[in-house]
Every structure is written in C-alpha cells, then in structure tokens.
Design a protein around this motif. Structure first.
Motif, mmCIF file in Angstrom:
data_model
loop_
_atom_site.group_PDB
_atom_site.id
_atom_site.type_symbol
_atom_site.label_atom_id
_atom_site.label_comp_id
_atom_site.label_asym_id
_atom_site.label_seq_id
_atom_site.Cartn_x
_atom_site.Cartn_y
_atom_site.Cartn_z
ATOM 1 N N GLY A 59 0.821 -1.209 0.000
ATOM 2 C CA GLY A 59 0.000 0.000 0.000
ATOM 3 C C GLY A 59 0.851 1.253 0.000
ATOM 4 N N ASP A 60 0.586 2.128 0.972
ATOM 5 C CA ASP A 60 1.320 3.382 1.082
ATOM 6 C C ASP A 60 2.520 3.298 2.017
ATOM 7 O OD1 ASP A 60 -0.403 4.681 -0.642
ATOM 8 O OD2 ASP A 60 -1.742 5.347 0.957
ATOM 9 N N SER A 61 2.904 2.105 2.408
ATOM 10 C CA SER A 61 4.031 1.966 3.340
ATOM 11 C C SER A 61 5.340 2.375 2.683
ATOM 12 C CB SER A 61 4.138 0.527 3.841
ATOM 13 O OG SER A 61 4.658 -0.314 2.829
ATOM 14 N N ARG A 62 6.316 2.630 3.504
ATOM 15 C CA ARG A 62 7.658 2.890 3.003
ATOM 16 C C ARG A 62 8.215 1.619 2.377
ATOM 17 N NH1 ARG A 62 6.853 5.880 7.483
ATOM 18 N NH2 ARG A 62 7.603 8.022 7.459
ATOM 19 N N VAL A 63 9.057 1.785 1.372
ATOM 20 C CA VAL A 63 9.723 0.650 0.749
ATOM 21 C C VAL A 63 10.930 0.297 1.602
ATOM 22 C CG1 VAL A 63 10.917 -0.176 -1.311
ATOM 23 C CG2 VAL A 63 8.960 1.378 -1.536
ATOM 24 N N ASN A 64 11.039 -0.959 1.971
ATOM 25 C CA ASN A 64 12.149 -1.435 2.787
ATOM 26 C C ASN A 64 13.098 -2.241 1.906
ATOM 27 O OD1 ASN A 64 13.346 -1.835 5.444
ATOM 28 N ND2 ASN A 64 12.808 -3.982 5.153
ATOM 29 N N ILE A 65 14.411 -1.966 1.998
ATOM 30 C CA ILE A 65 15.389 -2.659 1.152
ATOM 31 C C ILE A 65 16.621 -3.036 1.974
ATOM 32 C CG2 ILE A 65 16.693 -2.614 -1.010
ATOM 33 C CD1 ILE A 65 14.913 -0.287 -1.891
ATOM 34 N N PRO A 66 16.536 -4.066 2.802
ATOM 35 C CA PRO A 66 17.718 -4.477 3.567
ATOM 36 C C PRO A 66 18.645 -5.393 2.766
ATOM 37 C CG PRO A 66 15.851 -5.796 4.205
ATOM 38 C CD PRO A 66 15.334 -4.783 3.213
ATOM 39 N N PRO A 67 19.942 -5.260 2.987
ATOM 40 C CA PRO A 67 20.880 -6.223 2.420
ATOM 41 C C PRO A 67 20.858 -7.486 3.277
ATOM 42 C CG PRO A 67 22.051 -4.579 3.702
ATOM 43 C CD PRO A 67 20.605 -4.183 3.723
ATOM 44 N N ARG A 68 21.088 -8.626 2.640
ATOM 45 C CA ARG A 68 21.086 -9.907 3.346
ATOM 46 C C ARG A 68 22.253 -10.758 2.856
ATOM 47 N NH1 ARG A 68 17.973 -8.410 7.030
ATOM 48 N NH2 ARG A 68 15.740 -8.430 6.791
ATOM 49 N N SER A 69 22.810 -11.528 3.749
ATOM 50 C CA SER A 69 23.830 -12.506 3.376
ATOM 51 C C SER A 69 23.147 -13.675 2.672
ATOM 52 C CB SER A 69 24.544 -13.014 4.625
ATOM 53 O OG SER A 69 25.318 -14.154 4.313
ATOM 54 N N THR A 70 23.801 -14.215 1.677
ATOM 55 C CA THR A 70 23.249 -15.383 0.988
ATOM 56 C C THR A 70 23.442 -16.676 1.790
ATOM 57 O OG1 THR A 70 25.298 -15.640 -0.260
ATOM 58 C CG2 THR A 70 23.514 -14.397 -1.323
ATOM 59 N N ALA A 71 24.073 -16.581 2.948
ATOM 60 C CA ALA A 71 24.303 -17.781 3.764
ATOM 61 C C ALA A 71 22.997 -18.495 4.111
ATOM 62 C CB ALA A 71 25.052 -17.415 5.046
ATOM 63 N N HIS A 72 21.888 -17.751 4.170
ATOM 64 C CA HIS A 72 20.608 -18.349 4.541
ATOM 65 C C HIS A 72 19.578 -18.261 3.419
ATOM 66 C CE1 HIS A 72 22.086 -19.009 8.524
ATOM 67 N NE2 HIS A 72 22.372 -17.738 8.659
ATOM 68 N N PHE A 73 20.043 -18.091 2.174
ATOM 69 C CA PHE A 73 19.169 -18.002 1.006
ATOM 70 C C PHE A 73 19.036 -19.380 0.362
ATOM 71 C CE2 PHE A 73 18.381 -17.420 -3.517
ATOM 72 C CZ PHE A 73 17.304 -16.547 -3.499
ATOM 73 N N HIS A 74 17.818 -19.734 -0.053
ATOM 74 C CA HIS A 74 17.555 -21.056 -0.622
ATOM 75 C C HIS A 74 16.627 -20.939 -1.829
ATOM 76 C CE1 HIS A 74 19.171 -22.867 3.075
ATOM 77 N NE2 HIS A 74 18.582 -21.845 3.669
ATOM 78 N N VAL A 75 16.989 -21.590 -2.921
ATOM 79 C CA VAL A 75 16.095 -21.714 -4.067
ATOM 80 C C VAL A 75 15.243 -22.954 -3.811
ATOM 81 C CG1 VAL A 75 15.922 -22.068 -6.556
ATOM 82 C CG2 VAL A 75 17.750 -20.619 -5.627
ATOM 83 N N LEU A 76 13.941 -22.767 -3.713
ATOM 84 C CA LEU A 76 13.031 -23.872 -3.410
ATOM 85 C C LEU A 76 12.539 -24.584 -4.667
ATOM 86 C CD1 LEU A 76 10.841 -22.198 -0.644
ATOM 87 C CD2 LEU A 76 12.980 -23.477 -0.390
ATOM 88 N N GLY A 77 12.622 -23.908 -5.794
ATOM 89 C CA GLY A 77 12.150 -24.457 -7.064
ATOM 90 C C GLY A 77 12.223 -23.376 -8.116
ATOM 91 N N ASP A 78 11.613 -23.630 -9.259
ATOM 92 C CA ASP A 78 11.665 -22.670 -10.357
ATOM 93 C C ASP A 78 10.861 -21.402 -10.082
ATOM 94 O OD1 ASP A 78 13.203 -24.508 -11.712
ATOM 95 O OD2 ASP A 78 11.573 -25.204 -13.001
ATOM 96 N N LEU A 79 9.918 -21.470 -9.132
ATOM 97 C CA LEU A 79 9.043 -20.323 -8.871
ATOM 98 C C LEU A 79 8.985 -19.924 -7.402
ATOM 99 C CD1 LEU A 79 6.118 -21.223 -11.287
ATOM 100 C CD2 LEU A 79 7.771 -19.367 -11.536
ATOM 101 N N ALA A 80 9.957 -20.334 -6.616
ATOM 102 C CA ALA A 80 9.950 -19.955 -5.196
ATOM 103 C C ALA A 80 11.364 -19.947 -4.639
ATOM 104 C CB ALA A 80 9.080 -20.906 -4.382
#
Length: 184
Positions: A29-50
């Motif tokens: 909605g009208d909220s502020r846009v949040n853009i934090p940097p994150r380490s890829t250490a905890h990033f996971h590709v779950l499939g082609d669409l997630a």
C-alpha cells in the motif's frame, strides 16, 4: 537490455550461488519501501518459482508486515566480481514465524546441524517474474567475509532476551502495520 523469464533458469541459479549478498525489497500500500541487504548464507532456491531465506532477528520486521498486508517483494542480486549482471526476482512474500509447523519443517530440512542463533522467521517469495539486466554500472568489490556481530549479539541475548527483543521491536512496521508475530 533487460530480459524477462517466467521462472528461475539454471544460469540464474548459478549466478545466485556465486553471490555473497542480496537485497530484499518489500512494500505494501502506502508503506515505506524497505530494502535491507542480506547474506546469501541463509538463502535457498526452493524451485523454479519460489525462493526463501531464514531471516535473523533484527531491529525491524518490515517484510513480515508487508506480507501480512498483501504487499509485494523483489529480491535483487548483482555481481560485484566477474562479468556484470543484475538478477531480480519479483513476487509475493509469505512468512513462517519461528515455532510454526512450516518454520520447523524448513529448519529441519535445511539446517540439520540446528537452528542458527537469532533465527526469527522464514521469508518465502512465490515468484511471478524473473528479470536480468546488464549491471554495467555496478562497481567492482571484493568480498572479504561475513561479519560475526549479529551471531554474537544473538548468542549473548539468549533465547529469553531474543523473545523480549522481538516483542519490543518486531511487532509492527515503522509505518504501524502489524507483522503478525505472536499470532500463530
């Protein structure tokens, strides 16, 4: 020129696997846009669409509030070494709070050594668009390593201290949107 894809392709997976950082943008909605940097250490590709990442306790919980309000999310990777490229993953976020069945299943499957210190929630993005662009203007940087500060902070707080901190700092967004923490 930008190229659009309807799913994550093998080349996108390879590019993401080589990165040490990504940026998670969200808003509702009208909220502020949040853009934090994150380490890829905890990033996971779950499939082609997630995709998903294990979110550690922080000073705010904007993405959870934006997800609860039906907001949108964009994850951006960019190469800082080697050939330039930007990869954006667009979709809708959903949250599995710590202790929920979905959270427990995610941690059990992806962290057999145990839950990382300070883990707060799992952010999953159900994708509806993948886009690449040139990245020619992204500067070159060399990754030196991960900062141990957040892990040490979480370990020093202990479980009770982290719970109290989340109740104090993570119940609503900076715009006053509820995060849903504690409702499950």
């Amino acid at each position: 020129m930008a190229k659009q894809f309807d799913r994550i392709e093998p080349a996108h997976r390879e590019m993401m696997a080589r990165q040490a950082i990504f940026f998670m943008g969200s808003s509702a909605g009208d909220s502020r846009v949040n853009i934090p940097p994150r380490s890829t250490a905890h990033f996971h590709v779950l499939g082609d669409l997630a995709v998903a990442y294990l979110d550690l306790t922080g000073s705010g919980s904007e993405t959870a509030a934006h997800a609860r309000a039906g907001g949108r999310a964009t994850i951006m990777f960019c190469t800082f070494e080697g050939p330039p490229q930007i990869l954006r993953l667009y979709g809708r976020p959903r949250i599995a709070f710590r202790g929920s069945p979905d959270y427990r299943a995610f941690v059990a499957e992806r962290y057999p050594q145990g839950e990382p210190a300070g883990a707060r929630q799992v952010v999953t993005i159900d994708l509806d668009l993948v886009q690449t662009s040139c990245g020619y203007a992204v500067p070159l940087f060399e990754h030196v390593g991960e900062r141990p500060v957040l892990d040490r902070w979480a370990e020093a707080k202990g479980e009770e201290g982290l719970e109290a901190y989340r109740r104090e700092k993570n119940m609503e967004s900076i715009d006053g949107l509820p995060t849903g923490l504690g409702e499950a």
